[in-house]
Design an enzyme around this catalytic site. Structure first.
Site, PDB file in Angstrom:
ATOM      1  N   SER A 247       6.990 -63.447 -41.082  1.00 52.52           N
ATOM      2  CA  SER A 247       5.746 -63.440 -40.516  1.00 52.52           C
ATOM      3  C   SER A 247       4.528 -63.114 -41.443  1.00 52.52           C
ATOM      4  O   SER A 247       3.309 -63.723 -41.289  1.00 52.52           O
ATOM      5  CB  SER A 247       5.729 -62.649 -38.919  1.00 52.52           C
ATOM      6  OG  SER A 247       6.618 -63.086 -38.248  1.00 52.52           O
TER       7      SER A 247
ATOM      8  N   SER B 251       6.359 -58.362 -34.420  1.00 53.91           N
ATOM      9  CA  SER B 251       6.839 -58.959 -35.544  1.00 53.91           C
ATOM     10  C   SER B 251       7.311 -57.798 -36.485  1.00 53.91           C
ATOM     11  O   SER B 251       6.681 -56.549 -36.407  1.00 53.91           O
ATOM     12  CB  SER B 251       5.760 -59.783 -36.580  1.00 53.91           C
ATOM     13  OG  SER B 251       5.385 -60.578 -35.912  1.00 53.91           O
ATOM     14  N   ASP B 252       8.653 -57.800 -37.091  1.00 53.92           N
ATOM     15  CA  ASP B 252       8.983 -56.882 -37.791  1.00 53.92           C
ATOM     16  C   ASP B 252       8.207 -57.148 -39.445  1.00 53.92           C
ATOM     17  O   ASP B 252       7.631 -58.203 -39.746  1.00 53.92           O
ATOM     18  CB  ASP B 252      10.441 -57.296 -38.562  1.00 53.92           C
ATOM     19  CG  ASP B 252      11.328 -56.885 -37.209  1.00 53.92           C
ATOM     20  OD1 ASP B 252      10.960 -56.298 -36.366  1.00 53.92           O
ATOM     21  OD2 ASP B 252      12.709 -57.491 -37.118  1.00 53.92           O
TER      22      ASP B 252
ATOM     23  N   ASP C  24       9.108 -58.120 -42.849  1.00 47.40           N
ATOM     24  CA  ASP C  24      10.081 -58.663 -43.592  1.00 47.40           C
ATOM     25  C   ASP C  24       9.917 -58.303 -45.203  1.00 47.40           C
ATOM     26  O   ASP C  24       9.050 -59.106 -45.621  1.00 47.40           O
ATOM     27  CB  ASP C  24      10.328 -60.016 -43.373  1.00 47.40           C
ATOM     28  CG  ASP C  24      10.401 -60.172 -41.899  1.00 47.40           C
ATOM     29  OD1 ASP C  24      11.269 -59.424 -41.127  1.00 47.40           O
ATOM     30  OD2 ASP C  24       9.763 -60.907 -41.203  1.00 47.40           O
TER      31      ASP C  24
ATOM     32  N   GLU D 109      12.631 -55.186 -41.556  1.00 41.98           N
ATOM     33  CA  GLU D 109      13.912 -55.952 -42.011  1.00 41.98           C
ATOM     34  C   GLU D 109      13.863 -55.839 -43.597  1.00 41.98           C
ATOM     35  O   GLU D 109      12.744 -56.494 -44.208  1.00 41.98           O
ATOM     36  CB  GLU D 109      13.819 -57.275 -41.332  1.00 41.98           C
ATOM     37  CG  GLU D 109      15.165 -57.927 -41.598  1.00 41.98           C
ATOM     38  CD  GLU D 109      15.280 -59.306 -40.837  1.00 41.98           C
ATOM     39  OE1 GLU D 109      15.988 -60.297 -41.561  1.00 41.98           O
ATOM     40  OE2 GLU D 109      14.497 -59.299 -39.993  1.00 41.98           O
TER      41      GLU D 109
ATOM     42  N   ASP E  78      21.649 -67.276 -43.003  1.00 45.84           N
ATOM     43  CA  ASP E  78      19.943 -66.978 -43.008  1.00 45.84           C
ATOM     44  C   ASP E  78      19.321 -67.031 -44.257  1.00 45.84           C
ATOM     45  O   ASP E  78      18.110 -67.072 -44.146  1.00 45.84           O
ATOM     46  CB  ASP E  78      19.860 -65.843 -41.882  1.00 45.84           C
ATOM     47  CG  ASP E  78      19.997 -66.542 -40.453  1.00 45.84           C
ATOM     48  OD1 ASP E  78      20.327 -67.716 -40.263  1.00 45.84           O
ATOM     49  OD2 ASP E  78      20.149 -65.734 -39.588  1.00 45.84           O
TER      50      ASP E  78
ATOM     51  N   ASP F 114      22.929 -64.646 -26.973  1.00 46.30           N
ATOM     52  CA  ASP F 114      21.826 -63.498 -26.872  1.00 46.30           C
ATOM     53  C   ASP F 114      20.649 -63.931 -25.999  1.00 46.30           C
ATOM     54  O   ASP F 114      19.669 -63.142 -25.828  1.00 46.30           O
ATOM     55  CB  ASP F 114      21.248 -62.966 -28.139  1.00 46.30           C
ATOM     56  CG  ASP F 114      22.301 -62.349 -29.253  1.00 46.30           C
ATOM     57  OD1 ASP F 114      23.108 -61.846 -28.623  1.00 46.30           O
ATOM     58  OD2 ASP F 114      22.039 -62.559 -30.320  1.00 46.30           O
TER      59      ASP F 114
END
Length: 253
Positions: free
Chosen positions: A30, A40-41, A43, A76, A119, A165
């Protein structure tokens, strides 16, 4: 919540993994897509010269647990060995992953270790797009671009786990499904709220309120609440999964 504490994390990563081992630390996610929202993490991607040891990964995990979340944004952190991702191959290997959703494992003594991580394909793509290095050379000097076919393959691979999830992580699952659909249809990666905008224009009327709620929560415009829309969550997610399947079929050779 402070908007940025990335600069303070670089010394932590270099200390845990060794100054001579860390080639670079890049922003992704983000922060480089222009959509750092309240949920938001932060990253980060660290590129290293050699595989890490268990003791190094344990030290890094412990250090991150002390600074991630609390008064700062959750962190993260993904670590890759350069030789494992350049030259590019699929599936790519991740050397280390820290994320707050795994904190329970870390508290039980689990030390994240190497393994395949599809990912990484969208993650590295966003890091290259963002071109933001907190330490070391820019991403393009260390990373190869991900072929479009591998990017499409990677984003689809995680859909079954996402759906598992849906009940516990409704907002994130819906927004990620919208982003997968967008990536397959357009070939690009957008922030979650931008992907939701794109998808909302293409959703049937009966599903729009659900995805619009997920987007509003992501942006901090609405509280996290689903009781009034719960009956529509699964049908909306199922529509998005069907749309992903159709878009994937359209891309098949």
């Amino acid at each position: 919540m402070p908007e940025h504490h990335a600069d303070r994390l670089v010394p932590l990563v270099r200390s845990a993994l060794g100054d001579g081992n860390v080639l670079a630390v890049h922003l992704h996610g983000s922060a480089v897509l222009g959509a750092l929202g309240p949920y938001s993490d932060l990253d980060l991607l660290a590129v290293v010269r050699r595989p890490t040891t268990v003791d190094e990964r344990r030290a890094l995990t412990g250090a991150l647990m002390k600074v991630s979340g609390g008064g700062d944004r959750p962190v993260e952190l993904v670590v890759v060995v350069q030789d494992e991702v350049r030259p590019w191959r699929y599936p790519p290997d991740c050397e280390f992953l820290y994320g707050e959703w795994l904190r329970g494992d870390y508290e039980r003594g689990v030390v994240p270790g190497p393994g395949p991580m599809p990912d990484l394909a969208p993650l590295l793509t966003v890091a290259l797009m963002g071109n933001t290095s907190l330490y070391g050379p820019p991403p393009a000097e260390l990373l190869d671009p991900v072929p479009p076919a591998d990017l499409r393959r990677a984003v689809v691979e995680g859909v079954p786990d996402l759906m598992a999830d849906l009940g516990s992580d409704t907002r994130n699952v819906l927004l990620t499904l919208a982003r997968v659909w967008t990536t397959l249809a357009t070939g690009g990666i957008r922030s979650k709220d931008a992907a939701a905008d794109w998808a909302l224009d293409r959703l049937p009327e009966e599903h729009r309120a659900v995805l619009a709620r997920a987007r509003a929560v992501c942006l901090g415009q609405r509280p996290e609440r689903w009781d009034d829309l719960r009956a529509g969550v699964r049908p909306c997610a199922d529509f998005l999964v069907d749309a992903i399947g159709r878009a994937r079929a359209d891309q098949a050779p």
